[in-house]
Write a protein that holds these residues in place. Structure first.
Motif, PDB file in Angstrom:
ATOM      1  N   VAL A 178       0.843  -1.194   0.000  1.00  0.00           N
ATOM      2  CA  VAL A 178       0.000   0.000   0.000  1.00  0.00           C
ATOM      3  C   VAL A 178       0.881   1.248   0.000  1.00  0.00           C
ATOM      4  O   VAL A 178       1.748   1.421   0.863  1.00  0.00           O
ATOM      5  CB  VAL A 178      -0.919   0.042   1.237  1.00  0.00           C
ATOM      6  CG1 VAL A 178      -1.548   1.431   1.407  1.00  0.00           C
ATOM      7  CG2 VAL A 178      -2.013  -1.006   1.119  1.00  0.00           C
ATOM      8  N   GLY A 181      -3.010   3.135  -1.680  1.00  0.00           N
ATOM      9  CA  GLY A 181      -4.116   2.217  -1.417  1.00  0.00           C
ATOM     10  C   GLY A 181      -4.973   1.946  -2.647  1.00  0.00           C
ATOM     11  O   GLY A 181      -5.932   1.181  -2.588  1.00  0.00           O
ATOM     12  N   THR A 185      -7.543  -1.411  -3.000  1.00  0.00           N
ATOM     13  CA  THR A 185      -8.985  -1.161  -3.021  1.00  0.00           C
ATOM     14  C   THR A 185      -9.582  -1.561  -4.372  1.00  0.00           C
ATOM     15  O   THR A 185     -10.635  -2.213  -4.428  1.00  0.00           O
ATOM     16  CB  THR A 185      -9.285   0.306  -2.666  1.00  0.00           C
ATOM     17  OG1 THR A 185      -8.625   0.613  -1.430  1.00  0.00           O
ATOM     18  CG2 THR A 185     -10.768   0.558  -2.514  1.00  0.00           C
ATOM     19  N   LEU A 202      -1.247  -8.381   2.552  1.00  0.00           N
ATOM     20  CA  LEU A 202      -0.470  -7.139   2.618  1.00  0.00           C
ATOM     21  C   LEU A 202       1.011  -7.431   2.845  1.00  0.00           C
ATOM     22  O   LEU A 202       1.365  -8.183   3.746  1.00  0.00           O
ATOM     23  CB  LEU A 202      -0.986  -6.256   3.767  1.00  0.00           C
ATOM     24  CG  LEU A 202      -0.129  -5.034   4.129  1.00  0.00           C
ATOM     25  CD1 LEU A 202      -0.125  -4.003   2.995  1.00  0.00           C
ATOM     26  CD2 LEU A 202      -0.630  -4.382   5.419  1.00  0.00           C
ATOM     27  N   ASP A 204       4.139  -5.277   3.934  1.00  0.00           N
ATOM     28  CA  ASP A 204       4.357  -3.945   4.514  1.00  0.00           C
ATOM     29  C   ASP A 204       5.804  -3.806   4.988  1.00  0.00           C
ATOM     30  O   ASP A 204       6.312  -4.689   5.675  1.00  0.00           O
ATOM     31  CB  ASP A 204       3.397  -3.778   5.705  1.00  0.00           C
ATOM     32  CG  ASP A 204       3.092  -2.330   6.007  1.00  0.00           C
ATOM     33  OD1 ASP A 204       3.077  -1.496   5.066  1.00  0.00           O
ATOM     34  OD2 ASP A 204       2.853  -2.013   7.191  1.00  0.00           O
ATOM     35  N   LEU A 210       0.873   0.034   8.744  1.00  0.00           N
ATOM     36  CA  LEU A 210      -0.294  -0.661   8.187  1.00  0.00           C
ATOM     37  C   LEU A 210      -0.479  -2.095   8.691  1.00  0.00           C
ATOM     38  O   LEU A 210      -1.584  -2.475   9.083  1.00  0.00           O
ATOM     39  CB  LEU A 210      -0.229  -0.639   6.657  1.00  0.00           C
ATOM     40  CG  LEU A 210      -0.238   0.759   6.040  1.00  0.00           C
ATOM     41  CD1 LEU A 210       0.129   0.702   4.557  1.00  0.00           C
ATOM     42  CD2 LEU A 210      -1.594   1.429   6.220  1.00  0.00           C
ATOM     43  N   TYR A 213      -1.635  -2.066  12.175  1.00  0.00           N
ATOM     44  CA  TYR A 213      -3.039  -1.619  12.249  1.00  0.00           C
ATOM     45  C   TYR A 213      -3.979  -2.782  11.960  1.00  0.00           C
ATOM     46  O   TYR A 213      -4.998  -2.959  12.646  1.00  0.00           O
ATOM     47  CB  TYR A 213      -3.280  -0.465  11.266  1.00  0.00           C
ATOM     48  CG  TYR A 213      -4.729  -0.087  11.140  1.00  0.00           C
ATOM     49  CD1 TYR A 213      -5.355   0.681  12.117  1.00  0.00           C
ATOM     50  CD2 TYR A 213      -5.481  -0.532  10.052  1.00  0.00           C
ATOM     51  CE1 TYR A 213      -6.709   1.005  12.013  1.00  0.00           C
ATOM     52  CE2 TYR A 213      -6.817  -0.209   9.939  1.00  0.00           C
ATOM     53  CZ  TYR A 213      -7.435   0.550  10.915  1.00  0.00           C
ATOM     54  OH  TYR A 213      -8.761   0.862  10.804  1.00  0.00           O
ATOM     55  N   LEU A 214      -3.634  -3.617  10.961  1.00  0.00           N
ATOM     56  CA  LEU A 214      -4.491  -4.760  10.628  1.00  0.00           C
ATOM     57  C   LEU A 214      -4.564  -5.744  11.789  1.00  0.00           C
ATOM     58  O   LEU A 214      -5.597  -6.342  12.048  1.00  0.00           O
ATOM     59  CB  LEU A 214      -3.946  -5.491   9.405  1.00  0.00           C
ATOM     60  CG  LEU A 214      -4.417  -4.993   8.046  1.00  0.00           C
ATOM     61  CD1 LEU A 214      -3.780  -5.836   6.947  1.00  0.00           C
ATOM     62  CD2 LEU A 214      -5.935  -5.056   7.924  1.00  0.00           C
ATOM     63  N   ILE A 235      -3.441   6.229   7.176  1.00  0.00           N
ATOM     64  CA  ILE A 235      -4.243   5.378   6.290  1.00  0.00           C
ATOM     65  C   ILE A 235      -4.923   6.277   5.255  1.00  0.00           C
ATOM     66  O   ILE A 235      -5.772   7.101   5.605  1.00  0.00           O
ATOM     67  CB  ILE A 235      -5.252   4.549   7.101  1.00  0.00           C
ATOM     68  CG1 ILE A 235      -4.435   3.623   8.013  1.00  0.00           C
ATOM     69  CG2 ILE A 235      -6.149   3.738   6.163  1.00  0.00           C
ATOM     70  CD1 ILE A 235      -5.235   2.862   9.006  1.00  0.00           C
ATOM     71  N   CYS A 239      -7.937   3.944   0.838  1.00  0.00           N
ATOM     72  CA  CYS A 239      -7.407   2.616   1.154  1.00  0.00           C
ATOM     73  C   CYS A 239      -8.380   1.843   2.041  1.00  0.00           C
ATOM     74  O   CYS A 239      -8.569   2.193   3.198  1.00  0.00           O
ATOM     75  CB  CYS A 239      -6.052   2.751   1.851  1.00  0.00           C
ATOM     76  SG  CYS A 239      -5.303   1.160   2.181  1.00  0.00           S
ATOM     77  N   MET A 241      -8.732  -0.968   4.118  1.00  0.00           N
ATOM     78  CA  MET A 241      -7.905  -1.978   4.789  1.00  0.00           C
ATOM     79  C   MET A 241      -8.699  -3.256   5.095  1.00  0.00           C
ATOM     80  O   MET A 241      -8.101  -4.305   5.319  1.00  0.00           O
ATOM     81  CB  MET A 241      -7.328  -1.405   6.089  1.00  0.00           C
ATOM     82  CG  MET A 241      -6.303  -0.299   5.890  1.00  0.00           C
ATOM     83  SD  MET A 241      -4.765  -0.884   5.133  1.00  0.00           S
ATOM     84  CE  MET A 241      -4.018  -1.785   6.494  1.00  0.00           C
ATOM     85  N   SER A 242     -10.051  -3.160   5.111  1.00  0.00           N
ATOM     86  CA  SER A 242     -10.853  -4.343   5.449  1.00  0.00           C
ATOM     87  C   SER A 242     -10.768  -5.411   4.357  1.00  0.00           C
ATOM     88  O   SER A 242     -11.187  -6.548   4.562  1.00  0.00           O
ATOM     89  CB  SER A 242     -12.316  -3.937   5.675  1.00  0.00           C
ATOM     90  OG  SER A 242     -12.919  -3.619   4.436  1.00  0.00           O
TER      91      SER A 242
END
Ligand code: PMP
Length: 321
Positions: A178, A181, A185, A202, A204, A210, A213-214, A235, A239, A241-242
């Motif tokens: 990302v 993003g 997406t 992902l 990273d 990121l 965060y996930l 973020i 983007c 992220m889900s």
């Protein structure tokens, strides 16, 4: 005659190649060669879609000045489009990005404004804040890939269906990074609509917020990393992220060494983000107990990093070799 009528028509429809000389365990690993776009990165696609969307909305017309905050590749894509459509281009790029990118942008006639890499979003010297301020002060149009739906759309309409068709729909996992993003997406939405079981993974860089965060839902303080174009200290608006099912954190050393290995073993010369994606893809492949088709991206060309990751002296200086 089988000819293109201009360079912009050559964007997209990039080839997919299998990496057969790497240790992919039970999986097959494929690389989508975004480095083969005319601007040599995945960002050519969004450059066209963002400029055409702004034209359609009546925000810009040929002759206007555009400004963008970029790790460089979006700038190079925009330089192609600006050249063909008659726009003046200003590029704001953090100082950690390679000199090759700056020389390449200046050769296109773009003005390059370098900013500090050691400050985060909200700081007046942060590249995105600088671009926004210069756009307001001078009446230049700020493209803003981080909040621009045409960025998502380019990948939803072109990158994702190309991947699906190239693998005859037999896609089990896609490994992505990302930056803005846009790729996660756009590609993630398309894949989940086609088959919700496609795993989005992902990759990273260590220091980015990121992956953490996930895993935790918290936004920690960002560190720094040398890999260019992926990893974030915030973020981005576009983007989602889900869409990610899994995340790997990759150190600079592991990512850069993976890219060098890809060049030696597969003769594919990708950039630094390609190495991060590849390192995560290989870890994912090696963990699988069933055969899977795994796709990753060769995001840009390694020619942009000849003075850095492909230069042994630089690698030694940084402690990576
Ligand atoms: N790789 C490279 C080399 C890039 O320049 C970028 C974009 N900055 C990405 C990957 C990430 O893609 P996206 O912006 O769609 O998240």
């Amino acid at each position: 005659m089988k000819v293109y009528s201009n360079i912009l028509e050559m964007i997209g429809h990039t080839p997919m190649v299998e990496f057969q000389n790497l240790d992919t365990g039970k999986c097959r690993l494929f690389g989508k060669m975004e480095s083969q776009n005319p601007g040599a990165s995945i960002k050519d696609r969004i450059a066209v879609s963002m400029i055409e969307a702004a034209e359609k909305a009546g925000h810009i017309k040929p002759g206007d000045t555009l400004i963008e905050a970029t790790a460089g590749n979006t700038g190079l894509g925009l330089a192609l489009v600006a050249s063909q459509k008659g726009y003046t281009l200003k590029i704001v790029m953090p100082d950690k990005m390679s000199m090759e990118k700056e020389y390449n942008l200046r050769a296109f006639g773009a003005e390059v404004i370098r900013t500090r890499s050691d400050v985060g979003k909200g700081h007046p010297e942060y590249y995105q804040d600088v671009a926004k301020r210069l756009s307001e002060e001078n009446g230049w149009f700020f493209i803003n890939q981080f909040s621009n739906d045409a960025n998502i759309q380019a990948h939803y309409e072109t990158t994702a269906p190309e991947i699906w068709e190239q693998l005859d729909g037999k896609v089990d996992a896609i490994v992505l990074g990302v930056g803005s993003g846009g790729t996660i997406t756009g590609i993630g939405r398309y894949m989940k609509e086609k088959n919700p079981n496609v795993e989005m993974v992902l990759a990273d860089p260590e220091g980015s917020i990121l992956a953490d965060y996930l895993k935790t839902g918290d936004i920690k303080e960002a560190g720094s990393w040398v890999v260019e174009g992926i990893g974030e200290d915030f973020i981005p608006d576009i983007c989602d992220m889900s869409l990610f099912d899994k995340a790997y954190t990759v150190s600079d050393k592991e990512g850069l060494m993976a890219a060098r290995d890809l060049m030696r073993k597969e003769a594919v010369m990708g950039g630094s983000s390609t190495g991060t994606l590849l390192a995560a893809a290989l870890r994912y492949c090696q963990e699988q107990t069933e055969p899977k088709n795994v796709v990753t991206l060769v995001c840009d060309t390694g020619n942009r990093y000849l003075s850095k990751m492909y230069n042994d002296e630089w690698m030694k200086e940084k402690g990576f070799l």
